[in-house]
Design a protein around this motif. Structure first.
Motif: not given
Length: 336
Positions: A300-306
């Protein structure tokens, strides 16, 4: 100035006569049964060879199919007929020839496994997303082919022109993609073929007109000439618009892959030994290829960064070195 340039490119002593050109380009002139037999035989064989090369991802085989493909002959015949403002059967040969090649591609698609990702095949992916540079290259190649036909001393370059212009492989790819119901990919390869066709006709008309092969002036022929140039202009525009749109989309996609890689590297900064090897786009999905010894951080943190870096709704898939694919979800959401 224009005349001087023409004389340098097409010296008078090296120009071929109109009758010679017509014999080469008009499949209905001279020994037409032999010409037509050779055309259909070689076109069928080149289509089968191209299909085999495309499905096996063999560049050498596809190049061989390009060399023997005779489709450029009636296409240049269209250019000569348009310049002379006369009716020609070349259009019929081109249309029927295209249908034959697409049919061979459709038949070849039966050999493609249902789970096979067509975009993993370089012979297919490289012909389904044409851009403006493809049109520029095609126009330059068309001029090379037209000059080679018009001059007596440079006919040896025609095999190279056949390789560069690529007429049969895009049509085979169109048939294969249509057989797999990948209509968007089929449309892309068809646009690539049409851009090459338009480039050949345009270049041929310019070169043949500069040699003075235009028909006698008259009201009827003037109208026919205007119609020919109008149709060519409309076809050029019809090809130019999707090529321009695809070029813009490619530029945007490249910028998104760069931003995705930066976000993924930030996502892995607390995972020792883990790195992002590459990011690529396939079927409107961004694939993040990751190499590392341990577990990955929360996806989920990758999606937040994107979020905010690329448009919401773009699907993200993480591909690990262990052969595992993790569907991260879509940007702007936390679900697949």
């Amino acid at each position: 100035m224009v005349g001087q340039l023409r004389d340098k490119v097409l010296p008078a002593r090296q120009r071929r006569g109109l009758e010679d050109l017509q014999q080469d380009l008009d499949l209905s002139a001279g020994d037409s049964p032999a010409k037509r037999s050779a055309f259909w035989t070689m076109l069928t064989l080149s289509s089968v060879i191209a299909a085999g090369g495309i499905l096996t991802d063999s560049t050498a085989t596809v190049i061989g199919a390009m060399i023997i493909a005779p489709l450029s002959t009636p296409i240049m015949g269209i250019a000569l007929g348009a310049v002379q403002r006369r009716r020609t059967s070349a259009v019929v040969f081109v249309v029927l020839g295209c249908l034959l090649v697409i049919l061979v591609g459709l038949v070849a698609s039966v050999a493609v496994p249902r789970s096979y990702d067509l975009l993993t095949n370089d012979q297919i992916s490289g012909r389904t997303s044409p851009g403006l540079l493809d049109l520029v290259s095609a126009v330059a190649t068309g001029f090379a082919g037209a000059v080679a036909l018009a001059r007596k001393d440079v006919a040896a370059v025609l095999p190279g022109v056949a390789i560069a212009i690529s007429l049969v492989p895009p049509l085979v790819v169109t048939g294969v993609c249509a057989g797999e119901a990948q209509w968007w990919l089929a449309a892309g390869s068809l646009v690539l073929f049409l851009s090459n066709l338009v480039a050949l006709v345009f270049a041929g008309m310019v070169v043949f007109a500069s040699l003075g092969y235009a028909g006698a002036a008259g009201a009827r022929t003037e109208r026919a000439g205007r119609r020919a140039y109008l149709m060519l202009g409309l076809l050029f525009l019809a090809v130019l618009l999707p090529l321009a749109a695809n070029t813009v989309a490619t530029v945007l996609l490249n910028s998104w892959t760069v931003r995705t890689k930066e976000a993924a590297e930030h996502w892995l900064k607390d995972s020792p030994g883990s790195t992002v090897t590459s990011v690529d786009a396939r079927s409107r999905t961004l694939y993040v290829h990751v190499r590392g010894p341990g577990e990955l951080p929360p996806i989920e943190s990758l999606l937040d960064d994107l979020a905010g870096r690329i448009p919401d709704g773009v699907p993200i898939v993480v591909d690990t070195t262990r052969g595992r694919q993790i569907t991260a979800g879509r940007v702007g959401t936390h679900g697949p």
